[in-house]
Design a protein around this motif. Structure first.
Motif, PDB file in Angstrom:
ATOM      1  N   GLY A 338       0.743  -1.215   0.076  1.00  0.00           N
ATOM      2  CA  GLY A 338       0.053  -0.094   0.146  1.00  0.00           C
ATOM      3  C   GLY A 338       0.890   1.316  -0.087  1.00  0.00           C
ATOM      4  O   GLY A 338       0.097   2.317  -0.102  1.00  0.00           O
ATOM      5  N   SER A 339       2.013   1.180   0.285  1.00  0.00           N
ATOM      6  CA  SER A 339       3.219   2.270   0.323  1.00  0.00           C
ATOM      7  C   SER A 339       3.857   2.424  -0.954  1.00  0.00           C
ATOM      8  O   SER A 339       4.403   3.601  -1.197  1.00  0.00           O
ATOM      9  N   LEU A 340       3.401   1.671  -1.957  1.00  0.00           N
ATOM     10  CA  LEU A 340       4.320   1.835  -3.209  1.00  0.00           C
ATOM     11  C   LEU A 340       3.669   2.854  -4.368  1.00  0.00           C
ATOM     12  O   LEU A 340       4.237   2.896  -5.123  1.00  0.00           O
ATOM     13  N   GLY A 341       2.654   3.393  -4.057  1.00  0.00           N
ATOM     14  CA  GLY A 341       2.029   4.217  -4.849  1.00  0.00           C
ATOM     15  C   GLY A 341       1.355   3.563  -6.119  1.00  0.00           C
ATOM     16  O   GLY A 341       1.172   4.128  -7.264  1.00  0.00           O
ATOM     17  N   LEU A 342       0.881   2.137  -5.928  1.00  0.00           N
ATOM     18  CA  LEU A 342       0.208   1.528  -6.974  1.00  0.00           C
ATOM     19  C   LEU A 342      -1.294   1.397  -6.702  1.00  0.00           C
ATOM     20  O   LEU A 342      -1.619   1.199  -5.410  1.00  0.00           O
ATOM     21  N   PRO A 343      -2.150   0.998  -7.711  1.00  0.00           N
ATOM     22  CA  PRO A 343      -3.453   0.869  -7.548  1.00  0.00           C
ATOM     23  C   PRO A 343      -3.506  -0.287  -6.729  1.00  0.00           C
ATOM     24  O   PRO A 343      -2.722  -1.569  -7.105  1.00  0.00           O
ATOM     25  N   SER A 344      -4.654  -0.734  -5.985  1.00  0.00           N
ATOM     26  CA  SER A 344      -4.778  -2.077  -5.116  1.00  0.00           C
ATOM     27  C   SER A 344      -4.947  -3.186  -5.883  1.00  0.00           C
ATOM     28  O   SER A 344      -4.585  -4.323  -5.605  1.00  0.00           O
ATOM     29  N   ASP A 345      -5.426  -2.952  -7.133  1.00  0.00           N
ATOM     30  CA  ASP A 345      -5.908  -4.152  -7.859  1.00  0.00           C
ATOM     31  C   ASP A 345      -4.360  -4.819  -8.761  1.00  0.00           C
ATOM     32  O   ASP A 345      -4.510  -5.570  -9.257  1.00  0.00           O
ATOM     33  N   TRP A 346      -3.256  -4.001  -8.234  1.00  0.00           N
ATOM     34  CA  TRP A 346      -2.040  -4.655  -8.922  1.00  0.00           C
ATOM     35  C   TRP A 346      -1.150  -5.264  -7.883  1.00  0.00           C
ATOM     36  O   TRP A 346      -0.001  -5.881  -8.131  1.00  0.00           O
TER      37      TRP A 346
END
Length: 400
Positions: A338-346
């Motif tokens: 969740g801290s990587l700056g990516l959409p959750s569906d990835w």
């Protein structure tokens, strides 16, 4: 860190048995070129196909008119003869112009042990031996391309600015060689700075560009420094997390605990650099070939697919993953996704589950995120680096 080497059967097949379709086959100390088999672009990040896909091809030497047929036939025969020639004679033609000539194609089926077969085609062996000297434009030093690309290397280290091993050597020499072939090349790496006495980046100036990266529960501002040297744009991402003594990854007390954060910043900044930096008066734009090196740049293909292409940006860009060291994969707790700056569906792209025997205790579910695994399943092409020592390869490194 032995647990980092543990793979489930599915992930192991992905990481160890991937079909490597790239041919960057040469040493760091020698010139490089992009082969015709290197990229037949297909996007695995999105179902729709992008019109006008990029294709990297070897440059075919300029051969005009009636010379093409003779030249092609000689090249094909040369390749046949070379396999049995004790002197190792071999005339390599970039682009294989021979495939355009039917007479040359027929020669590939001949047995080179029979000189009669060459004579039947009107070819003389002595003439073939001299043809190498007659084609000085085929020398390594003079190879160039008429199909130039915008290439962006992303690496945690690059010699001579930063180096802890072979990764820095490769990323410090390959870009220069590609630029000498006519490609426009950018290298993006952190600006490690240990204090006022550090002069490694004395030639790099502040590019006066600032971006904010949303990751790790905050807006992190990064700057870019730029130096143009040896035909290459060397771009350094500047952030306080890179300002500390030691190696790019740790110091005498061990590995830095925030490396995931530091290299996540690098990946986000690298995707922005071609869009926001007017190097030489204009940007690299949205049609680039990203070369992500090892797990530190492993988020590049995921960011391109998850954040940019869905908004119509970087749709014509592609990413090659270069694996230098498979033992370091960037494995971190699953809660850090969740801290990587990516959409959750990835999450599935980075998902990693350790086998039971590699877990710390009975309640350990073995769940983690693996940056290198995410790059393997989302990159457009994969290549590896192997050590190859010998008289013909003083540099010791070969990309294959």
């Amino acid at each position: 860190m032995a647990a980092m080497l543990c793979c489930s059967s599915r992930a192991s097949a992905l990481l160890l048995n991937t079909s490597f379709g790239i041919s960057f086959s040469t040493a760091c100390s020698s010139p490089f070129w992009l082969s015709s088999s290197a990229l037949r672009w297909g996007s695995r990040q999105q179902p729709q196909q992008v019109p006008g896909r990029l294709t990297l091809q070897r440059h075919s030497p300029a051969v005009s008119g009636g010379a093409l047929s003779q030249y092609s036939r000689m090249a094909a025969a040369e390749e046949e003869v070379s396999s049995s020639d004790p002197a190792g004679l071999r005339l390599w033609l970039e682009g294989r112009a021979s495939t355009q000539d039917s007479a040359a194609q027929s020669l590939f089926a001949f047995n080179p042990e029979s000189a009669v077969q060459l004579e039947s085609q009107g070819l003389d062996y002595d003439e073939l031996q001299g043809s190498k000297l007659a084609r000085p434009d085929l020398a390594e030093s003079s190879r160039s391309t008429t199909n130039a690309f915008n290439i962006v290397f992303v690496s945690s280290e690059v010699a001579p600015y930063s180096k802890s091993g072979g990764l820095g050597d490769v990323c410090g020499s390959l870009p220069v060689a590609l630029a000498s072939r006519g490609h426009r090349v950018m290298v993006v790496s952190p600006r490690y700075w240990s204090g006022p006495g550090d002069t490694r980046y004395a030639g790099a100036y502040d590019a006066q560009a600032r971006i904010k990266v949303s990751c790790f529960d905050g807006e992190n501002e990064v700057a870019f420094f730029h130096e143009y040297r040896a035909g290459v744009d060397w771009v350094f991402v500047d952030h306080p997390s890179y300002h500390r003594p030691g190696t790019p990854y740790g110091d005498t007390r061990g590995t830095f605990g925030d490396n995931q954060f530091r290299f996540t910043l690098l990946c986000h900044a690298a995707c922005e650099a071609p869009l926001v930096l007017p190097l030489g008066g204009y940007t690299y734009g949205e049609k680039c070939v990203f070369i992500a090196n090892d797990w530190h740049a492993g988020l590049i293909p995921i960011i391109l697919a998850a954040k940019y292409r869905k908004h119509g940006v970087h749709r014509d860009s592609r990413c090659i993953l270069a694996i230098h060291n498979l033992s370091h994969q960037g494995v971190e707790p699953a809660t850090t996704f969740g801290s990587l700056g990516l959409p959750s569906d990835w999450y599935g792209a980075l998902e990693w589950v350790f086998p039971n025997w590699a877990r710390k205790h009975a309640l350990d579910k073995g769940e983690a995120v693996n940056h290198l695994k995410g790059a393997v399943v989302t990159a457009d092409r994969i290549l590896t680096v192997r050590i190859c020592l010998g008289d013909n390869n003083p540099g010791g490194w070969v990309w294959s």
